[in-house]
Scaffold this motif. Structure first.
Motif, PDB file in Angstrom:
ATOM      1  N   UNK A   1      -8.868  -1.178  13.353  1.00  0.00           N
ATOM      2  CA  UNK A   1      -9.234   0.150  13.828  1.00  0.00           C
ATOM      3  C   UNK A   1      -9.417   1.089  12.655  1.00  0.00           C
ATOM      4  N   UNK A   2      -9.940   2.257  12.918  1.00  0.00           N
ATOM      5  CA  UNK A   2     -10.170   3.238  11.870  1.00  0.00           C
ATOM      6  C   UNK A   2      -9.452   4.539  12.170  1.00  0.00           C
ATOM      7  N   UNK A   3      -9.025   5.206  11.109  1.00  0.00           N
ATOM      8  CA  UNK A   3      -8.373   6.507  11.221  1.00  0.00           C
ATOM      9  C   UNK A   3      -8.973   7.415  10.157  1.00  0.00           C
ATOM     10  N   UNK A   4      -9.668   8.447  10.595  1.00  0.00           N
ATOM     11  CA  UNK A   4     -10.262   9.441   9.689  1.00  0.00           C
ATOM     12  C   UNK A   4     -11.081   8.819   8.571  1.00  0.00           C
TER      13      UNK A   4
ATOM     14  N   UNK B   1     -11.016   5.689   7.407  1.00  0.00           N
ATOM     15  CA  UNK B   1     -10.399   4.558   6.707  1.00  0.00           C
ATOM     16  C   UNK B   1     -10.127   3.464   7.740  1.00  0.00           C
ATOM     17  N   UNK B   2     -10.652   2.266   7.474  1.00  0.00           N
ATOM     18  CA  UNK B   2     -10.439   1.132   8.369  1.00  0.00           C
ATOM     19  C   UNK B   2      -9.130   0.433   8.030  1.00  0.00           C
ATOM     20  N   UNK B   3      -8.417  -0.016   9.067  1.00  0.00           N
ATOM     21  CA  UNK B   3      -7.108  -0.648   8.905  1.00  0.00           C
ATOM     22  C   UNK B   3      -7.005  -1.910   9.749  1.00  0.00           C
ATOM     23  N   UNK B   4      -6.221  -2.849   9.267  1.00  0.00           N
ATOM     24  CA  UNK B   4      -5.759  -3.985  10.053  1.00  0.00           C
ATOM     25  C   UNK B   4      -4.296  -3.699  10.366  1.00  0.00           C
ATOM     26  N   UNK B   5      -3.939  -3.684  11.650  1.00  0.00           N
ATOM     27  CA  UNK B   5      -2.559  -3.415  12.059  1.00  0.00           C
ATOM     28  C   UNK B   5      -1.931  -4.728  12.504  1.00  0.00           C
ATOM     29  N   UNK B   6      -0.769  -5.047  11.914  1.00  0.00           N
ATOM     30  CA  UNK B   6      -0.049  -6.269  12.270  1.00  0.00           C
ATOM     31  C   UNK B   6       1.392  -5.935  12.619  1.00  0.00           C
ATOM     32  N   UNK B   7       1.816  -6.352  13.801  1.00  0.00           N
ATOM     33  CA  UNK B   7       3.211  -6.174  14.189  1.00  0.00           C
ATOM     34  C   UNK B   7       4.033  -7.228  13.466  1.00  0.00           C
TER      35      UNK B   7
ATOM     36  N   UNK C   1       2.695  -3.287   9.871  1.00  0.00           N
ATOM     37  CA  UNK C   1       2.077  -3.289   8.548  1.00  0.00           C
ATOM     38  C   UNK C   1       0.598  -2.980   8.760  1.00  0.00           C
ATOM     39  N   UNK C   2       0.108  -2.025   7.990  1.00  0.00           N
ATOM     40  CA  UNK C   2      -1.294  -1.617   8.041  1.00  0.00           C
ATOM     41  C   UNK C   2      -1.907  -1.937   6.678  1.00  0.00           C
ATOM     42  N   UNK C   3      -3.068  -2.570   6.675  1.00  0.00           N
ATOM     43  CA  UNK C   3      -3.745  -2.907   5.427  1.00  0.00           C
ATOM     44  C   UNK C   3      -5.177  -2.403   5.512  1.00  0.00           C
ATOM     45  N   UNK C   4      -5.592  -1.684   4.457  1.00  0.00           N
ATOM     46  CA  UNK C   4      -6.951  -1.152   4.454  1.00  0.00           C
ATOM     47  C   UNK C   4      -7.964  -2.287   4.478  1.00  0.00           C
ATOM     48  N   UNK C   5      -9.090  -2.006   5.099  1.00  0.00           N
ATOM     49  CA  UNK C   5     -10.209  -2.941   5.141  1.00  0.00           C
ATOM     50  C   UNK C   5     -11.446  -2.210   4.640  1.00  0.00           C
ATOM     51  N   UNK C   6     -12.395  -2.958   4.128  1.00  0.00           N
ATOM     52  CA  UNK C   6     -13.669  -2.396   3.651  1.00  0.00           C
ATOM     53  C   UNK C   6     -13.464  -1.382   2.524  1.00  0.00           C
TER      54      UNK C   6
ATOM     55  N   UNK D   1       0.471   6.979  13.427  1.00  0.00           N
ATOM     56  CA  UNK D   1      -0.797   7.708  13.466  1.00  0.00           C
ATOM     57  C   UNK D   1      -0.781   8.884  12.493  1.00  0.00           C
ATOM     58  N   UNK D   2       0.299   9.635  12.426  1.00  0.00           N
ATOM     59  CA  UNK D   2       0.408  10.744  11.479  1.00  0.00           C
ATOM     60  C   UNK D   2       0.419  10.267  10.038  1.00  0.00           C
ATOM     61  N   UNK D   3       1.026   9.129   9.802  1.00  0.00           N
ATOM     62  CA  UNK D   3       1.075   8.533   8.458  1.00  0.00           C
ATOM     63  C   UNK D   3      -0.337   8.218   7.985  1.00  0.00           C
ATOM     64  N   UNK D   4      -1.114   7.526   8.824  1.00  0.00           N
ATOM     65  CA  UNK D   4      -2.462   7.115   8.433  1.00  0.00           C
ATOM     66  C   UNK D   4      -3.390   8.314   8.290  1.00  0.00           C
ATOM     67  N   UNK D   5      -3.216   9.331   9.119  1.00  0.00           N
ATOM     68  CA  UNK D   5      -4.011  10.558   8.998  1.00  0.00           C
ATOM     69  C   UNK D   5      -3.713  11.241   7.672  1.00  0.00           C
ATOM     70  N   UNK D   6      -2.444  11.333   7.308  1.00  0.00           N
ATOM     71  CA  UNK D   6      -2.054  11.998   6.057  1.00  0.00           C
ATOM     72  C   UNK D   6      -2.513  11.243   4.819  1.00  0.00           C
ATOM     73  N   UNK D   7      -2.593   9.913   4.897  1.00  0.00           N
ATOM     74  CA  UNK D   7      -3.002   9.110   3.743  1.00  0.00           C
ATOM     75  C   UNK D   7      -4.517   8.990   3.587  1.00  0.00           C
ATOM     76  N   UNK D   8      -5.275   9.230   4.656  1.00  0.00           N
ATOM     77  CA  UNK D   8      -6.727   9.024   4.640  1.00  0.00           C
ATOM     78  C   UNK D   8      -7.451   9.784   3.529  1.00  0.00           C
TER      79      UNK D   8
END
Length: 169
Positions: free
Chosen positions: A110-113, A115-121, A128-133, A149-156
């Motif tokens: 999925x993407x957040x702002x 930035x594309x991410x792979x989310x793994x439980x 664990x979220x890992x950037x893609x592309x 969600x707030x973490x990924x928004x702040x890091x984007x």
């Protein structure tokens, strides 16, 4: 006989005390997290240093408290609540979207702002979220129970500034 028992107790107690002191000396006195520092190539390491300079001082309301050992390839906020590692290897579950066979249903892209991410439980319930592309893989771990969600928004913004779109090598 009591004399020897008394001496024996002190001789056993001394090594135990030394062991306790040695273990305490190896742990972080300020409670900071300890993480494994990635070992990327020179180009990726340069991108990670740029990211380190662009990272925010607060993420999801938590202050930055970098983990041990100190490195421009790692960052943390809220002690060990959020940990970032830059220059990690490509996750095995990250597959080409054109190749759906073999994709893990528990690995969600999925993407957040922008930035594309792979989310793994993870097994412990954390994520664990890992950037893609992006030209470097950046991993973010959020503790169990934390809405990331707030973490990924702040890091984007920092990720978009420091790690260009493209493929990591």
């Amino acid at each position: 006989m009591d004399f020897f028992r008394h001496r024996l107790r002190h001789l056993i107690g001394l090594p135990a005390l030394c062991l306790l002191a040695a273990v305490a000396g190896c742990s972080s006195a300020d409670g900071r997290a300890s993480v494994v520092v990635p070992r990327p190539g020179a180009t990726t390491a340069r991108l990670c240093r740029d990211l380190d300079q662009a990272l925010p001082s607060k993420v999801d309301g938590l202050s930055r408290e970098d983990p041990e050992p100190a490195s421009t390839l790692t960052a943390a906020w809220g002690s060990n609540a959020i940990i970032l590692r830059c220059g990690v290897e490509r996750p095995p579950k990250m597959v080409d979207p054109k190749v759906a066979e073999g994709a893990d249903p528990d690995a969600v892209a999925g993407g957040v702002n922008g930035v594309d991410w792979l989310m793994e439980k993870q097994d412990d319930g954390s994520y664990r979220y890992t950037t893609a592309s992006r030209r470097a893989y950046v991993e973010v771990r959020a503790e169990k129970g934390r809405d990331a969600s707030g973490v990924l928004v702040d890091l984007a913004p920092a990720l978009k500034k420091a790690i260009p779109k493209g493929f990591a090598f």
